[in-house]
Write an enzyme that holds these catalytic residues in place. Structure first.
Site, PDB file in Angstrom:
ATOM      1  N   SER A 129       0.830  -1.200   0.000  1.00 53.55           N
ATOM      2  CA  SER A 129       0.000   0.000   0.000  1.00 53.55           C
ATOM      3  C   SER A 129       0.873   1.263   0.000  1.00 53.55           C
ATOM      4  O   SER A 129       1.704   1.432  -0.899  1.00 53.55           O
ATOM      5  CB  SER A 129      -0.977  -0.050   1.185  1.00 53.55           C
ATOM      6  OG  SER A 129      -1.983   0.925   1.062  1.00 53.55           O
ATOM      7  N   ASP A 181     -10.025  -4.929  -4.233  1.00 56.24           N
ATOM      8  CA  ASP A 181      -9.488  -3.896  -3.340  1.00 56.24           C
ATOM      9  C   ASP A 181     -10.392  -2.660  -3.348  1.00 56.24           C
ATOM     10  O   ASP A 181     -10.531  -2.004  -4.383  1.00 56.24           O
ATOM     11  CB  ASP A 181      -8.074  -3.515  -3.800  1.00 56.24           C
ATOM     12  CG  ASP A 181      -7.322  -2.670  -2.773  1.00 56.24           C
ATOM     13  OD1 ASP A 181      -7.981  -1.931  -2.010  1.00 56.24           O
ATOM     14  OD2 ASP A 181      -6.081  -2.734  -2.756  1.00 56.24           O
ATOM     15  N   HIS A 195      -8.059  -5.308   0.193  1.00 56.85           N
ATOM     16  CA  HIS A 195      -6.822  -4.548   0.407  1.00 56.85           C
ATOM     17  C   HIS A 195      -5.964  -5.301   1.418  1.00 56.85           C
ATOM     18  O   HIS A 195      -5.812  -4.896   2.569  1.00 56.85           O
ATOM     19  CB  HIS A 195      -7.141  -3.130   0.885  1.00 56.85           C
ATOM     20  CG  HIS A 195      -5.959  -2.198   0.834  1.00 56.85           C
ATOM     21  ND1 HIS A 195      -5.296  -1.912  -0.331  1.00 56.85           N
ATOM     22  CD2 HIS A 195      -5.306  -1.514   1.809  1.00 56.85           C
ATOM     23  CE1 HIS A 195      -4.292  -1.083  -0.077  1.00 56.85           C
ATOM     24  NE2 HIS A 195      -4.277  -0.828   1.221  1.00 56.85           N
TER      25      HIS A 195
END
Length: 232
Positions: free
Chosen positions: A122, A177, A211
């Protein structure tokens, strides 16, 4: 002096997994927003190689605009998560310099740059991409999970004289995600192909994954590390 971590702030409390054998390579892995190095040190310990050192630093705690200025671990400020959101250019560049200081420290301690992989998840993956592509050392590769390329409009010009033109990039993304849509990951992969040799960019997506990471992704990361950092 080169063995002294005090001159590299992020190394003093970084989680470091040392291998049981002589360390001939290193993986520096950066966590996502609001996390710490501990969770990724745990994840990497399940796929570790005995001659590789794994370094998982903690991001400083700063107010994050995206989260109503709440103070949390963050590599740089985030204003939004869309390709055209304003970006914290000064913060991104400062964070990259701090990661480059870790790379420099490892090089001084005898691990050649071409035996160092930089990676992250991320926001950490975003920083790993930006740092590696602007680094003056030729690194082994980049692991970019569920992320994007910060200051993407500055590339390919921002890539430091193309030192890492041939760097291998493993980019992975969950297809479900909700935070950083897989479409953003696909746009990033296309952008990266304009910065490095296109055949060096692998973009893998995982159905049903949000995610987060998944076992198949971790196996892909393990294979990537083994291929680029073989035992010597």
């Amino acid at each position: 002096m080169c063995g002294n971590n005090m001159s590299v702030p992020l190394l003093t409390d970084a989680v470091t997994l040392s291998g049981p054998e002589r360390e001939t390579a290193a993986v520096i892995f950066l966590h996502g927003l609001g996390d710490t190095g501990h969770s990724w040190a745990d994840a990497l310990s399940s796929i570790r190689l005995p001659y590789v050192k794994y370094i998982c630093p903690h991001a400083p705690r700063i107010p994050v605009t995206l989260n109503m200025k709440m103070v949390m671990p963050s590599w740089f400020d985030l204003m939004g998560l869309t390709p055209d959101a304003p970006e914290d250019e000064a913060g991104i560049k400062k964070a990259a310099e701090n990661i480059k200081a870790i790379i420099e420290h490892e090089v001084k301690n005898g691990i050649p740059p071409n035996r160092i992989i930089l990676g992250g998840f991320s926001q950490g993956g975003a920083l790993s991409l930006y740092t590696a592509l602007t680094c003056q050392h030729q690194l082994a590769g980049i692991v970019a999970l569920s992320c994007w390329l910060p200051l993407h409009k500055a590339f390919p010009q921002a890539a430091n004289n193309g030192v890492n033109k041939d760097i291998a990039i493993l980019q992975c993304h969950g297809e479900m995600d909700p935070m950083i849509p897989v479409r953003f990951g696909a746009l990033t992969a296309e952008k990266l192909k304009s910065v490095v040799t296109p055949t060096k960019v692998q973009f893998k997506t995982y159905p049903g994954v949000m995610h987060s990471s998944c076992p198949q992704e971790m196996m892909a990361v393990k294979e990537f590390i083994e291929k680029l950092l073989p035992r010597i």
